[in-house]
Design an enzyme around this catalytic site. Structure first.
Site, short mmCIF file in Angstrom:
data_model
loop_
_atom_site.label_atom_id
_atom_site.label_comp_id
_atom_site.label_asym_id
_atom_site.label_seq_id
_atom_site.Cartn_x
_atom_site.Cartn_y
_atom_site.Cartn_z
N LEU A 82 -73.58 67.70 70.36
CA LEU A 82 -73.87 68.04 71.76
C LEU A 82 -73.91 69.55 72.00
O LEU A 82 -74.62 70.01 72.89
CB LEU A 82 -72.85 67.37 72.69
CG LEU A 82 -73.02 65.85 72.83
CD1 LEU A 82 -71.98 65.28 73.79
CD2 LEU A 82 -74.43 65.47 73.32
N ARG A 135 -76.86 71.18 73.99
CA ARG A 135 -76.64 71.95 75.23
C ARG A 135 -77.39 73.28 75.22
O ARG A 135 -78.02 73.64 76.20
CB ARG A 135 -75.14 72.18 75.43
CG ARG A 135 -74.48 70.92 75.91
CD ARG A 135 -72.97 70.96 75.94
NE ARG A 135 -72.52 69.60 76.22
CZ ARG A 135 -71.36 69.10 75.87
NH1 ARG A 135 -70.48 69.84 75.23
NH2 ARG A 135 -71.06 67.85 76.15
N PHE A 171 -77.31 64.60 81.72
CA PHE A 171 -77.07 64.29 80.29
C PHE A 171 -76.60 65.52 79.49
O PHE A 171 -76.49 66.60 80.04
CB PHE A 171 -78.22 63.53 79.64
CG PHE A 171 -79.61 64.13 79.64
CD1 PHE A 171 -79.83 65.47 79.85
CD2 PHE A 171 -80.70 63.31 79.36
CE1 PHE A 171 -81.11 65.99 79.81
CE2 PHE A 171 -81.99 63.82 79.31
CZ PHE A 171 -82.19 65.16 79.55
N GLU A 172 -76.30 65.29 78.24
CA GLU A 172 -75.63 66.29 77.37
C GLU A 172 -74.29 66.70 77.97
O GLU A 172 -73.86 67.85 77.86
CB GLU A 172 -76.51 67.55 77.17
CG GLU A 172 -77.91 67.29 76.65
CD GLU A 172 -77.98 66.91 75.18
OE1 GLU A 172 -76.95 66.97 74.48
OE2 GLU A 172 -79.09 66.54 74.74
N GLY A 173 -73.60 65.74 78.60
CA GLY A 173 -72.34 66.04 79.29
C GLY A 173 -72.69 66.48 80.70
O GLY A 173 -73.47 67.43 80.87
#
Ligand code: FAD
Length: 601
Positions: A275, A279, A414-416
């Site tokens: 991730l 990011r 998304f991606e946290g």
């Protein structure tokens, strides 16, 4: 995964998070102005490919014609665009990280395709590159690199998104050790409907080591077509409608034990390390998307007439154009500065030493999260302002602003999510400070002593950005001071004070972005008439406002009575500055982009 050469010592590179306690110079930072000839050539060929090959198929892509998406991934592969992060021996090009960031930015002219492409080249490929055995890499990577196989990454489930380690999907090893049986359901999987190879995370019983007897997250490679594996119905989404997002259903899905990726129980390392790359690349894609939305808005503002004038002649439209262009300038600065730090950290590391590569990238987790949060919010501002410039036409589907507005929104999820990434930013820095990994505690102590002992001598600077350098110095002091104050109050329990963690994250991000803008402008060359100088000034004025506002909020929460009054006085003293004429700066920037007809420095 053998180490062939010794990695360079930490002392030769800038550690992650160090920007808060050091004073980097323009020369020490990588910005677009530092691109090599090769970087520029890749940027151009990617942008040409996106404009000439992807954008004309936009309607088909949006109608979920995945055959088109697949054929475009294949075409991109023929240009080498899918292979930048793949080792040469498996058909890859093994480029520096700046190259794959440049590709991510320039391919992003069609949101849905960009998401499909990023999922394939990033989260769909890197787990295999970093954790695959020789046999797994030899089997799959050449087809991933040439685009004949498409990858996907399946971590989320209906009841565990942010909380991904709480997955319900289970993997059980057969008694003879030959197969794993997977059961469960994954959700929201990009490329879910048409990928060929899925990295799937499931809980699996650990039999050795400290976690023996416990079920822990583990990664597996699952091919489409495996009995017991199906992808569910396509989700109908707000934006990026042409990307495939489906659940994956695993019903007694048996895979060979050799499809275990990495080690049993170590799936969380794979999931989260990947991730970080996702990011920072999302940041590049957001900058690419913002450039497209800006260009559309700018062009329209020159064509549309109201009250007998082109609307770009109105101050309130110019204000938007200037804010958008400045957002792109700062976004580029922070994205490439971050990837430059990562490339610098990877210098000398053996390309086969994937453990060390990940460790080095993970050191920049804070920078990666800052890029993700700031650029996704900058993109939302840009698409919103672009739509506002189009006004009524912006609200209808025939015009590009409407889709850009919808497509952008996913980037904060998304991606946290941005909430989770804000917690990561402050949490990671606090942890590094407490463990002594980053000398934040001594820096906080010295700032606390300095500010408590009254006004000190101000460093006198010269040059067009002297005032902004002073603001930056004050911003760092304020951030460290407020972080120190919050830590004193909450100690180890600060993680429970999410609003404080979030406000500190905003201050930290404001420092990093402000510094990136100033250093980049300095690198380009400062003067009162220079557009980068104007952008750095404009952005610094906004960043210090964010810092002051967040600082005020945190101080009000952590201090009372005389202590609060003292801390507010320190805040006022540190943040004191003559406000920049932001109206004039915006007019200057807007006049430039209107004349140029594009974002141009
Ligand atoms: C279009 C799309 C594509 C996607 N692609 C993929 C993919 O390819 N692979 C994959 O694995 N996943 C994918 N996802 C899933 C995505 O990563 C998750 O949606 C995301 O991680 C958030 O999880 P959630 O939706 O369950 O929200 P939740 O975790 O339920 O969060 C709900 C809200 O609560 C907040 N929240 C949650 N926990 C905390 C906390 N501790 N503190 C403060 N706030 C908190 C969140 O920030 C959010 O605002 C995709 C999602 C979408 C919509």
């Amino acid at each position: 995964m053998a180490t062939m050469t010794a990695p360079p010592p930490t002392a030769t590179r800038t550690p992650g998070g160090a920007f808060l306690i050091t004073n980097p110079t323009p020369a020490s930072c990588f910005f677009p102005e530092d691109f090599t000839e090769e970087h520029r050539a890749i940027a151009k060929s990617t942008a040409d490919f996106a404009t000439n090959e992807i954008v004309p198929h936009s309607d088909a892509i949006e109608a979920k014609d995945f055959a088109i998406t697949r054929s475009l991934i294949k075409k991109a592969a023929e240009l080498g665009l899918t292979a930048a992060d793949i080792p040469e021996e498996y058909g890859g090009l093994e480029m520096d990280k700046a190259t794959s960031a440049i590709i991510a930015e320039n391919i992003s002219k069609q949101g849905s395709f960009s998401v499909a492409f990023s999922a394939h080249t990033g989260i769909g490929t890197l787990p295999l590159v970093w954790y695959g055995t020789e046999a797994q890499k030899a089997k799959y990577l050449p087809s991933i690199a040439d685009g004949s196989m498409v990858g996907a990454y399946a971590l989320s489930e209906s009841s565990s998104g942010s909380d991904a380690v709480n997955a319900s999907t289970r993997a059980v090893l057969s008694e003879d050790g030959s197969t794993y049986t997977l059961n469960g359901e994954k959700m929201w999987i990009t490329n879910g409907g048409f990928a060929d190879l899925y990295t799937i995370f499931a809980k699996c019983l650990v039999t050795e080591g400290k976690d023996a007897g416990k079920e822990r997250l583990t990664a597996f490679l699952v091919e489409r077509g495996t009995p017991g594996f199906t992808s569910g119905k396509e989700e109908h989404k707000l934006g990026i409608r042409g990307s495939s997002t489906t659940p994956l259903i695993l019903s007694d899905c048996k895979i060979p034990a050799s499809n275990l990726l990495g080690e049993v129980g170590k799936g969380h390392h794979i999931a989260f390390n990947i991730l970080n790359v996702g990011r920072y690349k999302l940041g590049n894609a957001a900058v690419g998307g913002a450039k497209g939305a800006f260009l559309n808005g700018l062009k329209y503002s020159k064509e549309r007439k109201a009250f007998g004038k082109a609307i770009c002649e109105f101050g309130l439209i110019q204000e938007k154009l200037a804010n958008m262009a400045t957002g792109i300038f700062v976004g580029e600065a922070m994205c490439y500065r971050t990837v430059g730090l990562i490339d610098q950290a990877l210098e000398g590391v053996d390309k086969n030493n994937t453990t060390e590569i990940q460790k080095r990238i993970e050191e920049y987790a804070v920078e990666c999260s800052m890029v993700k949060v700031w650029t996704s919010e900058m993109l939302d501002m840009v698409v919103d302002e672009s739509l506002q410039i189009f006004a009524g036409y912006g609200y209808v589907e025939e015009y590009p602003a409407e889709r850009a507005y919808r497509d952008a929104r996913i980037n904060r999820i998304f991606e946290g999510t941005n909430e989770i990434n804000r917690l990561i930013i402050t949490g990671w820095l606090m942890k590094s400070a407490m463990s002594g990994k980053l000398a934040l505690m001594p820096a906080i102590k010295s700032i606390m002593d300095e500010v408590m002992s009254g006004p000190g001598e101000k460093e006198e600077r010269e040059g067009a950005l002297a005032a902004e350098y002073n603001l930056l110095a004050a911003a760092k002091k304020l951030t460290l001071f407020v972080a120190g104050s919050a830590t004193q109050k909450y100690m180890q329990k600060i993680a429970d004070e999410q609003e404080v963690m979030g406000a500190l994250a905003d201050m930290i991000i404001a420092v990093y972005t402000m510094e990136s803008a100033i250093l980049r402008a300095e690198k380009i060359g400062t003067s009162d008439s220079s557009i980068p100088t104007a952008m750095a000034r404009l952005y610094a004025a906004r960043a210090i406002e964010t810092i002051e506002k967040s600082a005020r909020m945190v101080i009000a929460a952590v201090a009372e009575g005389d202590m609060a009054r003292t801390q507010f006085a320190i805040l006022r003293r540190l943040a004191r500055h003559d406000p920049a004429d932001t109206i004039a700066l915006r007019r200057q920037i807007a006049a430039h982009v209107i004349r140029a007809g594009k974002y141009a420095l």
